[in-house]
Design a protein around this motif. Structure first.
Motif, PDB file in Angstrom:
ATOM      1  N   ILE A 368       0.816  -1.238   0.077  1.00 20.65           N
ATOM      2  CA  ILE A 368       0.060  -0.065   0.108  1.00 20.65           C
ATOM      3  C   ILE A 368       0.847   1.060   0.060  1.00 20.65           C
ATOM      4  CG2 ILE A 368      -1.452   1.305   1.404  1.00 20.65           C
ATOM      5  CD1 ILE A 368      -2.914  -1.405   2.339  1.00 20.65           C
ATOM      6  N   ALA A 369       1.940   1.363   1.011  1.00 17.85           N
ATOM      7  CA  ALA A 369       2.821   2.459   0.828  1.00 17.85           C
ATOM      8  C   ALA A 369       3.508   2.541  -0.526  1.00 17.85           C
ATOM      9  CB  ALA A 369       3.855   2.167   1.889  1.00 17.85           C
ATOM     10  N   GLU A 370       3.930   1.530  -1.140  1.00 15.79           N
ATOM     11  CA  GLU A 370       4.692   1.857  -2.499  1.00 15.79           C
ATOM     12  C   GLU A 370       3.662   2.285  -3.636  1.00 15.79           C
ATOM     13  OE1 GLU A 370       7.371  -0.901  -5.467  1.00 15.79           O
ATOM     14  OE2 GLU A 370       6.417  -1.742  -3.948  1.00 15.79           O
ATOM     15  N   ARG A 371       2.468   1.421  -3.581  1.00 15.73           N
ATOM     16  CA  ARG A 371       1.538   2.110  -4.482  1.00 15.73           C
ATOM     17  C   ARG A 371       0.859   3.433  -4.490  1.00 15.73           C
ATOM     18  NH1 ARG A 371      -3.411   0.837  -3.553  1.00 15.73           N
ATOM     19  NH2 ARG A 371      -2.958  -1.109  -2.617  1.00 15.73           N
ATOM     20  N   ASN A 372       0.988   4.050  -3.065  1.00 14.81           N
ATOM     21  CA  ASN A 372       0.511   5.265  -2.935  1.00 14.81           C
ATOM     22  C   ASN A 372       1.763   6.323  -2.655  1.00 14.81           C
ATOM     23  OD1 ASN A 372      -2.616   5.414  -2.531  1.00 14.81           O
ATOM     24  ND2 ASN A 372      -1.977   3.662  -1.408  1.00 14.81           N
ATOM     25  N   ARG A 373       2.886   5.960  -2.743  1.00 11.00           N
ATOM     26  CA  ARG A 373       4.057   6.629  -2.905  1.00 11.00           C
ATOM     27  C   ARG A 373       4.324   7.305  -1.659  1.00 11.00           C
ATOM     28  NH1 ARG A 373       2.967  10.657  -6.614  1.00 11.00           N
ATOM     29  NH2 ARG A 373       0.914   9.842  -6.901  1.00 11.00           N
ATOM     30  N   LEU A 374       3.931   6.828  -0.458  1.00  6.49           N
ATOM     31  CA  LEU A 374       4.322   7.224   0.850  1.00  6.49           C
ATOM     32  C   LEU A 374       5.051   6.395   1.582  1.00  6.49           C
ATOM     33  CD1 LEU A 374       0.371   8.048   1.527  1.00  6.49           C
ATOM     34  CD2 LEU A 374       2.139   9.870   1.063  1.00  6.49           C
ATOM     35  N   THR A 375       5.495   7.174   2.828  1.00  2.00           N
ATOM     36  CA  THR A 375       6.189   6.361   3.705  1.00  2.00           C
ATOM     37  C   THR A 375       5.045   5.999   4.971  1.00  2.00           C
ATOM     38  OG1 THR A 375       8.090   7.756   3.694  1.00  2.00           O
ATOM     39  CG2 THR A 375       7.862   6.605   5.655  1.00  2.00           C
ATOM     40  N   ILE A 376       5.202   4.454   4.938  1.00  8.23           N
ATOM     41  CA  ILE A 376       4.181   3.946   6.245  1.00  8.23           C
ATOM     42  C   ILE A 376       5.133   2.980   7.054  1.00  8.23           C
ATOM     43  CG2 ILE A 376       2.212   2.543   6.508  1.00  8.23           C
ATOM     44  CD1 ILE A 376       1.215   3.518   3.885  1.00  8.23           C
ATOM     45  N   GLY A 377       5.244   3.314   8.388  1.00  8.16           N
ATOM     46  CA  GLY A 377       6.052   2.616   9.315  1.00  8.16           C
ATOM     47  C   GLY A 377       5.169   1.726   9.987  1.00  8.16           C
ATOM     48  N   VAL A 378       5.533   0.412  10.425  1.00 13.63           N
ATOM     49  CA  VAL A 378       4.749  -0.152  11.355  1.00 13.63           C
ATOM     50  C   VAL A 378       5.374  -0.612  12.625  1.00 13.63           C
ATOM     51  CG1 VAL A 378       3.236  -2.271  11.256  1.00 13.63           C
ATOM     52  CG2 VAL A 378       3.644  -1.243   9.106  1.00 13.63           C
ATOM     53  N   VAL A 379       4.499  -0.468  13.429  1.00 13.71           N
ATOM     54  CA  VAL A 379       5.033  -0.904  14.992  1.00 13.71           C
ATOM     55  C   VAL A 379       3.864  -2.068  15.453  1.00 13.71           C
ATOM     56  CG1 VAL A 379       4.190   0.909  16.272  1.00 13.71           C
ATOM     57  CG2 VAL A 379       6.120  -0.434  16.946  1.00 13.71           C
ATOM     58  N   ALA A 380       4.047  -2.787  16.149  1.00 13.51           N
ATOM     59  CA  ALA A 380       3.044  -3.989  16.346  1.00 13.51           C
ATOM     60  C   ALA A 380       3.275  -4.518  17.772  1.00 13.51           C
ATOM     61  CB  ALA A 380       3.021  -4.887  15.506  1.00 13.51           C
ATOM     62  N   HIS A 381       2.266  -4.546  18.620  1.00 14.04           N
ATOM     63  CA  HIS A 381       2.200  -5.433  19.697  1.00 14.04           C
ATOM     64  C   HIS A 381       1.886  -6.790  19.058  1.00 14.04           C
ATOM     65  CE1 HIS A 381       1.738  -1.711  21.804  1.00 14.04           C
ATOM     66  NE2 HIS A 381       0.244  -1.530  21.356  1.00 14.04           N
ATOM     67  N   ALA A 382       3.155  -7.446  18.735  1.00 14.14           N
ATOM     68  CA  ALA A 382       3.171  -8.631  17.995  1.00 14.14           C
ATOM     69  C   ALA A 382       2.538  -9.802  18.550  1.00 14.14           C
ATOM     70  CB  ALA A 382       4.561  -8.977  17.624  1.00 14.14           C
ATOM     71  N   GLY A 383       2.718  -9.884  20.189  1.00 15.52           N
ATOM     72  CA  GLY A 383       2.193 -10.910  20.651  1.00 15.52           C
ATOM     73  C   GLY A 383       0.586 -10.970  20.645  1.00 15.52           C
ATOM     74  N   ASP A 384      -0.344  -9.799  20.257  1.00 15.44           N
ATOM     75  CA  ASP A 384      -1.293 -10.145  20.117  1.00 15.44           C
ATOM     76  C   ASP A 384      -2.175  -9.536  18.940  1.00 15.44           C
ATOM     77  OD1 ASP A 384      -1.579  -7.485  20.482  1.00 15.44           O
ATOM     78  OD2 ASP A 384      -2.164  -7.471  22.719  1.00 15.44           O
ATOM     79  N   GLY A 385      -1.110  -9.555  18.036  1.00 13.60           N
ATOM     80  CA  GLY A 385      -1.580  -9.003  16.376  1.00 13.60           C
ATOM     81  C   GLY A 385      -2.055  -7.400  16.421  1.00 13.60           C
TER      82      GLY A 385
END
Length: 467
Positions: A368-385
């Motif tokens: 989605i970031a590449e298609r919309n030519r934007l910077t999108i960073g992701v941080v996650a509480h991976a243990g609960d999705g």
């Protein structure tokens, strides 16, 4: 309804302010235009905010009751607020409303070490409560990233979570009882102070996450836990989202219960390095942070490290001590400010997906970031999705604003398509109203609106939010 000219509106506002001041000190009723503007919104982007008639800052339950009775009689909307650190527009003003700020109701009324609960007012700051109970060898586990600013009332309103929820759970699991002022000014007490209790419908849980649409919380009984041992953490580097997702799946499938299991993508890592100069590994595609506060954290970390290597980690680095562990966690907490610093404006999403589909979410966001030519960073509480894809954009560039909003919407659609939910802890507010209807379905929306009408038949409590 006929048109009310400006003179009529002014007269109505004058009556409202005069009535409010009958039960509140003059200093607790604010009408200055600059003050109203400063209280008009929370921290969410793309959320409209109206012009309030007044800001009120009560210090007692009786003063809150006076505000609600006055608003009910005059049919004036009321928007409850905490520290306004929210990210969904849930605290935003609507035209002509009373902004009911609860930040001055900030007393910790009781700490009971035997029964392990605290009684607090809604304006208590999360970090202040944590420090106070720590003096008794106890802990209040929910710790949102904004824990040093956000209030308990706001946490209850949105049902917030935090970094430690993989082991200790979210706000809803710690709210034992509530005192709530209803829309007509009546005071409702619900819940309990005992460890167990199933008397009647669970109204307490109903208020948690209701974003001020059912009543105004004026006191909360909160469960406490014994203070955990200091955490030890490790960082594991992965060359792909799939490998990091596989590591999360293996850790949970093996029965481990880390006190923290967080994931940062490459964009988030680079942003944190730029802001803090921490020297996190920028060669990684995904950085997994795991921590344990068990009796033998080093042994638990070693086991998790092996699982990470088996899943394809290129490097696993355990912290040498508690101080080094705290540095890793500080890097994680710095992620959102670091991403905001890239372009000046961010739009923070809050989609939660099944743990097994975490990698699909991360890869989908990258596309989605590449298609919309934007910077999108992701941080996650991976243990609960629970993921926080953060869209970075220049608010002064109209085309970028459009692409940012489109990206945000696409991420929510992706989350639902992966079997997830549009919000794991930030709430619905203004930002996600339409998406809530898609998630709940027609019958679900009908039932929720029916519940809201029971508590607020005149529709004055936080109108335009949630549903």
């Amino acid at each position: 309804m006929g048109f009310c000219p400006p003179s009529c509106q002014a007269a109505g506002m004058s009556t409202l302010v005069a009535r409010l001041r009958e039960g509140l000190p003059a200093s607790a009723v604010l009408t200055d235009s600059d003050v109203l503007a400063s209280y008009a919104h929370d921290m969410a982007s793309f959320c409209p905010a109206g012009r309030a008639a007044a800001v009120v800052l009560p210090r007692s339950v009786e003063q809150v009751q006076h505000v609600l009775r006055t608003a009910s009689e005059l049919r004036v909307p009321v928007v409850p607020q905490g520290a306004r650190t929210g990210l969904s527009g849930g605290a935003n003003a609507v035209d002509g409303c009373v902004l009911l700020s609860l930040v001055r109701m900030d007393r910790i009324l009781e700490i009971d070490p035997v029964n392990r609960f605290a009684v607090v007012e809604p304006g208590v700051v999360n970090a202040d409560l944590s420090k106070a109970v720590a003096a008794h060898g106890l802990a209040y586990p929910p710790d949102p990233s904004s824990w040093e600013q956000c209030t308990i009332g706001g946490n209850i309103g949105t049902g917030s979570g935090g970094l430690c929820c993989v082991k200790y759970g979210v706000t809803a699991e710690y709210v034992l009882g509530l005192d709530v002022v209803l829309a007509d000014g009546r005071l409702l007490s619900c819940g309990r102070r005992t460890a167990k209790g199933v008397a009647g419908y669970d109204l307490t849980r109903l208020f948690v996450g209701s974003e001020g649409t059912l009543g105004v919380v004026v006191k909360a009984v909160l469960a406490l836990k014994p203070a955990p041992a200091p955490q030890l953490a490790l960082a594991a580097e992965f060359g792909s989202s799939a490998a990091a997702g596989e590591a999360v799946a293996r850790i949970m499938a093996e029965g481990h219960t880390p006190s923290l299991l967080e994931l940062m993508d490459a964009t988030a890592v680079r942003a944190v390095n730029k802001l803090t100069r921490m020297g996190l590994p920028e060669s990684t595609r995904a950085l997994l942070l795991a921590a344990f506060d068990t009796a033998e954290p080093a042994a638990d970390l070693a086991a998790v490290g092996e699982l990470c290597r088996a899943a394809g980690a290129s490097e696993v680095v355990p912290a040498a001590d508690v101080a080094e562990s705290e540095l890793l966690l500080a890097a994680r907490r710095a992620t959102l400010p670091a991403l905001e610093a890239l372009t000046g404006t961010t739009m923070i999403d809050d989609v939660c997906v099944p743990r097994g589909r975490l990698a699909e979410l991360l890869d989908g966001v990258a596309e989605i970031a590449e298609r919309n030519r934007l910077t999108i960073g992701v941080v996650a509480h991976a243990g609960d999705g629970n993921t926080h894809p953060t869209v970075c954009f220049d608010a002064g560039d109209e085309d970028e604003r459009r692409r940012a909003r489109a990206s945000f919407e696409e991420i929510m659609a992706l989350g639902l398509a992966l079997g997830g939910t549009i919000t794991g802890e930030h709430g619905v507010g203004v930002l996600k109203r339409e998406w809530l209807a898609r998630e709940l379905g027609e019958v679900g929306v009908e039932m929720q609106r029916a519940v809201r009408r029971v508590f607020d038949p005149l529709g004055i409590l936080n109108p335009g939010k949630v549903l």
